[in-house]
Write a protein that holds these residues in place. Structure first.
Motif, PDB file in Angstrom:
ATOM      1  N   ALA A  71       0.807  -1.215   0.000  1.00  0.00           N
ATOM      2  CA  ALA A  71       0.000   0.000   0.000  1.00  0.00           C
ATOM      3  C   ALA A  71       0.840   1.266   0.000  1.00  0.00           C
ATOM      4  O   ALA A  71       0.479   2.253  -0.659  1.00  0.00           O
ATOM      5  CB  ALA A  71      -0.946  -0.001   1.201  1.00  0.00           C
ATOM      6  N   THR A  86      -3.530   7.542  -0.537  1.00  0.00           N
ATOM      7  CA  THR A  86      -3.713   6.342  -1.352  1.00  0.00           C
ATOM      8  C   THR A  86      -3.308   5.100  -0.575  1.00  0.00           C
ATOM      9  O   THR A  86      -3.962   4.051  -0.650  1.00  0.00           O
ATOM     10  CB  THR A  86      -2.904   6.453  -2.654  1.00  0.00           C
ATOM     11  OG1 THR A  86      -3.279   7.658  -3.342  1.00  0.00           O
ATOM     12  CG2 THR A  86      -3.159   5.255  -3.558  1.00  0.00           C
ATOM     13  N   ALA A  92      -6.167   4.300   1.753  1.00  0.00           N
ATOM     14  CA  ALA A  92      -7.332   3.795   1.020  1.00  0.00           C
ATOM     15  C   ALA A  92      -7.108   2.352   0.564  1.00  0.00           C
ATOM     16  O   ALA A  92      -8.022   1.517   0.621  1.00  0.00           O
ATOM     17  CB  ALA A  92      -7.629   4.688  -0.183  1.00  0.00           C
ATOM     18  N   LEU A  93      -5.901   2.028   0.113  1.00  0.00           N
ATOM     19  CA  LEU A  93      -5.599   0.662  -0.318  1.00  0.00           C
ATOM     20  C   LEU A  93      -5.672  -0.315   0.854  1.00  0.00           C
ATOM     21  O   LEU A  93      -6.230  -1.415   0.724  1.00  0.00           O
ATOM     22  CB  LEU A  93      -4.202   0.609  -0.944  1.00  0.00           C
ATOM     23  CG  LEU A  93      -4.057   1.259  -2.323  1.00  0.00           C
ATOM     24  CD1 LEU A  93      -2.584   1.386  -2.695  1.00  0.00           C
ATOM     25  CD2 LEU A  93      -4.805   0.456  -3.388  1.00  0.00           C
ATOM     26  N   GLY A  98      -9.150  -0.712   1.897  1.00  0.00           N
ATOM     27  CA  GLY A  98      -9.868  -1.422   0.848  1.00  0.00           C
ATOM     28  C   GLY A  98      -9.705  -2.920   0.936  1.00  0.00           C
ATOM     29  O   GLY A  98     -10.680  -3.677   0.809  1.00  0.00           O
ATOM     30  N   VAL A 138     -13.719   0.808  -6.008  1.00  0.00           N
ATOM     31  CA  VAL A 138     -12.763   1.847  -5.607  1.00  0.00           C
ATOM     32  C   VAL A 138     -13.497   3.048  -5.013  1.00  0.00           C
ATOM     33  O   VAL A 138     -13.096   3.588  -3.972  1.00  0.00           O
ATOM     34  CB  VAL A 138     -11.900   2.264  -6.812  1.00  0.00           C
ATOM     35  CG1 VAL A 138     -11.160   3.569  -6.532  1.00  0.00           C
ATOM     36  CG2 VAL A 138     -10.911   1.156  -7.157  1.00  0.00           C
ATOM     37  N   ALA A 191      -5.064   8.696  -8.018  1.00  0.00           N
ATOM     38  CA  ALA A 191      -5.395   7.773  -6.924  1.00  0.00           C
ATOM     39  C   ALA A 191      -6.354   6.692  -7.398  1.00  0.00           C
ATOM     40  O   ALA A 191      -6.175   5.503  -7.091  1.00  0.00           O
ATOM     41  CB  ALA A 191      -6.008   8.548  -5.758  1.00  0.00           C
ATOM     42  N   ARG A 192      -7.373   7.079  -8.142  1.00  0.00           N
ATOM     43  CA  ARG A 192      -8.335   6.091  -8.652  1.00  0.00           C
ATOM     44  C   ARG A 192      -7.650   5.082  -9.565  1.00  0.00           C
ATOM     45  O   ARG A 192      -7.910   3.879  -9.497  1.00  0.00           O
ATOM     46  CB  ARG A 192      -9.458   6.819  -9.397  1.00  0.00           C
ATOM     47  CG  ARG A 192     -10.455   7.536  -8.492  1.00  0.00           C
ATOM     48  CD  ARG A 192     -11.400   8.390  -9.301  1.00  0.00           C
ATOM     49  NE  ARG A 192     -12.563   8.798  -8.523  1.00  0.00           N
ATOM     50  CZ  ARG A 192     -13.075  10.024  -8.523  1.00  0.00           C
ATOM     51  NH1 ARG A 192     -12.520  10.974  -9.272  1.00  0.00           N
ATOM     52  NH2 ARG A 192     -14.135  10.306  -7.789  1.00  0.00           N
ATOM     53  N   GLU A 235      -4.471   4.205  -9.626  1.00  0.00           N
ATOM     54  CA  GLU A 235      -3.594   3.329  -8.849  1.00  0.00           C
ATOM     55  C   GLU A 235      -4.390   2.240  -8.144  1.00  0.00           C
ATOM     56  O   GLU A 235      -3.986   1.068  -8.129  1.00  0.00           O
ATOM     57  CB  GLU A 235      -2.814   4.153  -7.822  1.00  0.00           C
ATOM     58  CG  GLU A 235      -1.729   5.014  -8.440  1.00  0.00           C
ATOM     59  CD  GLU A 235      -1.053   5.926  -7.432  1.00  0.00           C
ATOM     60  OE1 GLU A 235       0.134   6.240  -7.620  1.00  0.00           O
ATOM     61  OE2 GLU A 235      -1.717   6.342  -6.455  1.00  0.00           O
ATOM     62  N   MET A 236      -5.515   2.603  -7.555  1.00  0.00           N
ATOM     63  CA  MET A 236      -6.321   1.618  -6.845  1.00  0.00           C
ATOM     64  C   MET A 236      -6.912   0.595  -7.791  1.00  0.00           C
ATOM     65  O   MET A 236      -6.895  -0.613  -7.520  1.00  0.00           O
ATOM     66  CB  MET A 236      -7.417   2.331  -6.048  1.00  0.00           C
ATOM     67  CG  MET A 236      -6.893   3.182  -4.899  1.00  0.00           C
ATOM     68  SD  MET A 236      -8.197   3.994  -3.955  1.00  0.00           S
ATOM     69  CE  MET A 236      -8.957   2.561  -3.137  1.00  0.00           C
ATOM     70  N   ARG A 237      -7.423   1.052  -8.929  1.00  0.00           N
ATOM     71  CA  ARG A 237      -8.017   0.112  -9.894  1.00  0.00           C
ATOM     72  C   ARG A 237      -6.976  -0.878 -10.406  1.00  0.00           C
ATOM     73  O   ARG A 237      -7.211  -2.085 -10.457  1.00  0.00           O
ATOM     74  CB  ARG A 237      -8.651   0.887 -11.062  1.00  0.00           C
ATOM     75  CG  ARG A 237      -9.966   1.556 -10.737  1.00  0.00           C
ATOM     76  CD  ARG A 237     -10.671   1.999 -12.009  1.00  0.00           C
ATOM     77  NE  ARG A 237      -9.940   3.062 -12.690  1.00  0.00           N
ATOM     78  CZ  ARG A 237     -10.211   4.358 -12.568  1.00  0.00           C
ATOM     79  NH1 ARG A 237     -11.195   4.761 -11.770  1.00  0.00           N
ATOM     80  NH2 ARG A 237      -9.515   5.262 -13.226  1.00  0.00           N
ATOM     81  N   PHE A 295      -5.657  -3.378  -7.459  1.00  0.00           N
ATOM     82  CA  PHE A 295      -6.604  -4.422  -7.054  1.00  0.00           C
ATOM     83  C   PHE A 295      -6.868  -5.409  -8.190  1.00  0.00           C
ATOM     84  O   PHE A 295      -7.064  -6.602  -7.942  1.00  0.00           O
ATOM     85  CB  PHE A 295      -7.903  -3.801  -6.533  1.00  0.00           C
ATOM     86  CG  PHE A 295      -7.826  -3.398  -5.091  1.00  0.00           C
ATOM     87  CD1 PHE A 295      -7.709  -4.360  -4.094  1.00  0.00           C
ATOM     88  CD2 PHE A 295      -7.837  -2.071  -4.720  1.00  0.00           C
ATOM     89  CE1 PHE A 295      -7.604  -4.002  -2.763  1.00  0.00           C
ATOM     90  CE2 PHE A 295      -7.741  -1.698  -3.383  1.00  0.00           C
ATOM     91  CZ  PHE A 295      -7.623  -2.668  -2.400  1.00  0.00           C
TER      92      PHE A 295
END
Length: 423
Positions: free
Chosen positions: A157, A263, A266-267, A270, A296, A376-377, A379-381, A384
């Motif tokens: 993360a 981020t 959030a990760l 998540g 996300v 950020a979106r 990176e998360m998409r 995951f």
């Protein structure tokens, strides 16, 4: 009756529930469910609630409803950021020495800096960053398979956003560990310690060292620009303006907090949310293309990495039935707004199909909406998708180890496990 006198009477009559004091550091030590219940009670009162810090005698209006946070965010001429958005506000000498962060600026200075930064994010740079996110995500999963670490925060993360930002900025490899050490020292005092609230800005020596490194890189890139973000920022010519060394250092500091810390949290939250809600995890695994974007957004809403920012009232103003006097402080509680029953059905539920999902995890709109929301979106998409494709049973073990904070929903560590599929 004057606006100030009227406010005083409202504070007396409001009837704040016993045991709820957002100005008390002890409140921020409570478990997350207790705090969520307290904010639900405050939202039920219907308007801004006034709290006084008994240590300083200074107070603030807590904006806990979605509509109030949005209204304050989108009325920057009334709710200004210039005096400072953290609690307490940064000292003037600190701002003079280290430069003003964009979050502590109002227009026209804010718009001026944001224009320069926005111009630097060219389509070519964005495409390069997107490719880099995918490459870093693959590297991290390769490392998980090879090294079998046990802490998701330090192994994944925190690593993803830091590597991506260093690559994007053009930070040479030999300097990255040094900068990361200074970042950790500069941010270690964000949270609650003993009977007081720790705040950003205590690690000033570390911040100075970090900004010194960035300033030196900026001078080098002015002489010999490359295709990285530092080069773009120090050479971009927007109406005759480009970032100077102090502005570059302040922007990089903001990028590390907004782009790495948030981020990272959030990760981590998540992964734990997917573990705690196996039905939502199964839904996501069954059709990632259909549900990854929604997952996300729901992770960001549910965890709300940044808890609060403050604003200063520039002129007498009435908000949701409450008169606010010039010079008073308001605090925008994004986490509370993201659980507002008036906006979100069953707000405490984790639902990756939630639609619409007008969460305020990246701010309430207006000029200070998070500049890095797209990054950020993405990176998360990407992360995951990589994790769930290659390590489909990845899961948290136990609850996240949180750092008590009134500023961000920070995860210190999160144990995790997974099975490496046989080749």
């Amino acid at each position: 009756m004057s606006a100030t006198a009227d406010i005083g009477s409202r504070r007396t009559d409001l009837g704040i529930p016993t045991g709820i004091d957002l100005a008390d550091p002890e409140f921020w030590r409570r478990p997350l469910p207790e705090r969520a219940a307290a904010f639900a009670r405050l939202r039920s009162l219907g308007g801004p609630v006034y709290f006084t810090d008994l240590r300083t005698g200074k107070g603030f209006h807590a904006l806990v409803r979605h509509a109030d946070v949005v209204a304050a965010s989108r009325t920057p001429e009334v709710f200004i950021s210039g005096p400072g958005v953290t609690t307490p506000e940064p000292a003037r000498w600190v701002r003079t020495l280290f430069g003003d962060s964009m979050v502590n600026l109002d227009d026209p200075r804010h718009a001026d800096l944001r224009r320069i930064v926005s111009r630097a994010f060219t389509p070519r740079l964005i495409a390069k960053v997107e490719d880099d996110i995918r490459a870093v995500a693959r590297e991290l999963v390769d490392e998980l398979i090879a090294c079998r670490p046990t802490d998701f925060v330090s192994a994944v993360a925190a690593e993803l956003p830091y590597r991506v930002i260093c690559n994007m900025m053009g930070i040479p490899e030999p300097q990255r560990n040094r900068i990361l050490a200074q970042v950790n020292r500069a941010s270690e005092h964000t949270g609650v310690a003993r009977s007081r609230i720790r705040v950003p800005g205590k690690g000033l020596r570390a911040l100075a060292r970090m900004q010194g490194v960035i300033a030196a890189l900026g001078r080098e890139r002015r002489r010999r620009p490359t295709d990285d973000l530092i080069s773009a920022l120090v050479t971009a010519d927007v109406d005759g303006r480009r970032l100077n060394s102090r502005e570059l250092g302040a922007f990089f500091s903001l990028l590390l907090v907004a782009g790495v810390e948030t981020t990272r949290n959030a990760l981590a939250h998540g992964l734990h949310l997917l573990t705690e809600h196996p039905d939502q995890r199964a839904l996501l695994l069954a059709d990632p293309d259909a549900h990854l974007g929604g997952a996300v957004e729901e992770m960001v809403r549910h965890s709300t990495p940044i808890i609060q920012f403050r604003r200063t009232v520039a002129v007498d103003h009435r908000l949701n039935g409450t008169d606010l006097a010039k010079g008073e402080k308001v605090v925008l509680f994004f986490g509370s707004a993201n659980r507002d029953e008036a906006v979100f059905t069953d707000p405490d539920a984790f639902d990756i199909t939630r639609s619409p999902n007008p969460h305020l995890g990246f701010g309430g709109g207006g000029p200070h909406f998070c500049l890095g929301a797209y990054l950020a979106r993405q990176e998360m998409r990407v992360l995951f998708r990589e994790l769930l494709t290659r390590l489909p049973d990845i899961h948290s073990i136990g609850a996240p180890e949180l750092i008590h904070s009134n500023f961000d929903n920070r995860v210190r560590a999160l144990r995790f496990g997974y099975t490496v599929p046989s080749s």
